[in-house]
Design an enzyme around this catalytic site. Structure first.
Site, PDB file in Angstrom:
ATOM      1  N   HIS A 195       0.117   3.349   4.690  1.00  0.00           N
ATOM      2  CA  HIS A 195      -0.724   4.043   3.711  1.00  0.00           C
ATOM      3  C   HIS A 195      -0.465   5.548   3.746  1.00  0.00           C
ATOM      4  O   HIS A 195      -0.306   6.191   2.698  1.00  0.00           O
ATOM      5  CB  HIS A 195      -2.204   3.778   4.005  1.00  0.00           C
ATOM      6  CG  HIS A 195      -2.606   2.338   3.980  1.00  0.00           C
ATOM      7  ND1 HIS A 195      -2.191   1.422   4.922  1.00  0.00           N
ATOM      8  CD2 HIS A 195      -3.404   1.656   3.126  1.00  0.00           C
ATOM      9  CE1 HIS A 195      -2.702   0.243   4.655  1.00  0.00           C
ATOM     10  NE2 HIS A 195      -3.444   0.354   3.561  1.00  0.00           N
TER      11      HIS A 195
ATOM     12  N   SER B 130       0.809  -1.218   0.000  1.00  0.00           N
ATOM     13  CA  SER B 130       0.000   0.000   0.000  1.00  0.00           C
ATOM     14  C   SER B 130       0.842   1.267   0.000  1.00  0.00           C
ATOM     15  O   SER B 130       0.426   2.286  -0.555  1.00  0.00           O
ATOM     16  CB  SER B 130      -0.936   0.000   1.209  1.00  0.00           C
ATOM     17  OG  SER B 130      -1.820  -1.101   1.161  1.00  0.00           O
TER      18      SER B 130
END
Length: 361
Positions: free
Chosen positions: A300, A235
């Site tokens: 993230h 991610s």
């Protein structure tokens, strides 16, 4: 040619001689390239054109001074837009579609369409998707994805674990494992749909830099802000690419002519929000292997920060030398300072804070 149009060997060609050259040989040039040459002549106010800029153009190279001359000109493009051209083959339509998906200026789209040869192909994103994700997990581990409830989850040599942070490769290799098939699926879809077109336009070197910078920033962000959690998934790199692309669209909204751009942005944001929300929920959900928690979601956010800083600069300056961009150096310096800070944090902070880390797998 140089001796004919530049007898004094000054390195410049007068605008009049340059126009006569275009009138004499214009029919032999690609119409897109001829249009850029005319824009170069019309935008020059000094009555002369650098011979090296001309050579660079004919050899499919773009210098910063040449591009600045185009940017400073007020001439409108004389021919019809690339989107209006008909009779294109399937591959030509694909290249045109990629140009409109990623580039905000018509002259850049035409330049890309005229010069793109698919050599080399977008090998980085395809390789890291197919080989890294599927080949390793499918062949070596005998399964395509490791669930966080699987016994081999924590014992894998790839994931980042706070007790094993001295093994430096884990700050990168954690991208080769995913916390469930849905985690893998969303990352692969975003990576291919966004990453491959970006690599076709900007090249493997730039896109791989953004991707790897996002991956490293993701694991380091976890080691600083969520110190007791492991990390898995790609991610960080995926969010760096997607956030850079979306930020570039927003910054150049009027120039982006891609179809359904608002819908595409909404779908990308929904997918990213869903995956991020799932990561937050999983992080605070009771672990299947206490006392070790589930993977962190901070990777993230690290990827997003890389995307809207370094990534935006790289994607905005199509075919320009980043070494000439002041903002690039500022963001690169900030990134290097963060990496150095995180390294020293990993060396000293864990012992100074006397944290209770989960046992090593």
């Amino acid at each position: 040619l140089l001796s004919q149009f530049d007898p004094d060997n000054t390195g410049y060609i007068s605008t009049e001689k340059f126009r006569s050259l275009l009138q004499r040989h214009g029919s032999e040039l690609d119409p897109h390239k001829l249009e850029v040459l005319l824009a170069l002549a019309d935008s020059n106010s000094e009555g002369r054109i650098c011979y090296q800029d001309f050579v660079n153009l004919m050899s499919n190279k773009r210098s910063n001074s040449f591009r600045q001359a185009i940017l400073q000109g007020n001439r409108r493009l004389c021919s019809k837009a690339l989107l209006e051209e008909t009779g294109l083959s399937l591959s030509q339509r694909l290249i045109r579609h990629v140009a409109y998906e990623t580039l905000p200026r018509e002259i850049d789209r035409k330049w890309y369409y005229d010069s793109y040869t698919c050599c080399p192909p977008p090998w980085f994103m395809i390789t890291i998707t197919i080989v890294a994700f599927f080949l390793y997990n499918g062949v070596v581990l005998d399964r395509f994805v490791l669930q966080v409830s699987h016994p081999l989850y924590l014992k894998n040599a790839l994931l980042y674990h706070p007790q094993l942070r001295a093994q430096a490769w884990r700050y990168l290799t954690y991208i080769f494992m995913h916390a469930g098939i849905e985690h893998l699926g969303l990352n692969v879809v975003l990576q291919l749909l966004v990453g491959v077109p970006l690599e076709m336009v900007h090249g493997a070197a730039r896109i791989s830099f953004v991707y790897v910078a996002g991956v490293v920033a993701g694991s380091l962000a976890v080691s600083v802000a969520d110190m007791t959690a492991p990390v898995v998934g790609s991610s960080g790199g995926v969010y760096a690419l997607v956030s850079a692309h979306l930020a570039n669209i927003v910054m150049n909204w009027s120039g982006m002519k891609c179809q359904f751009k608002l819908l595409r942005m909404a779908v990308a944001l929904i997918c990213m929000s869903f995956e991020f929300g799932r990561a937050v929920w999983l992080r605070f959900h009771p672990s299947a292997y206490p006392p070790c928690p589930h993977p962190s979601f901070m990777a993230h956010l690290g990827g997003v920060m890389v995307g809207i800083t370094l990534g935006v600069i790289i994607l905005r300056n199509y075919e320009q030398r980043l070494q000439d961009q002041t903002l690039w150096w500022i963001f690169l310096s900030i990134y290097i300072i963060f990496v150095l800070f995180a390294i020293f944090w990993n060396i000293f902070a864990y012992s100074l804070l006397d944290l209770k880390l989960p046992p090593p797998p």
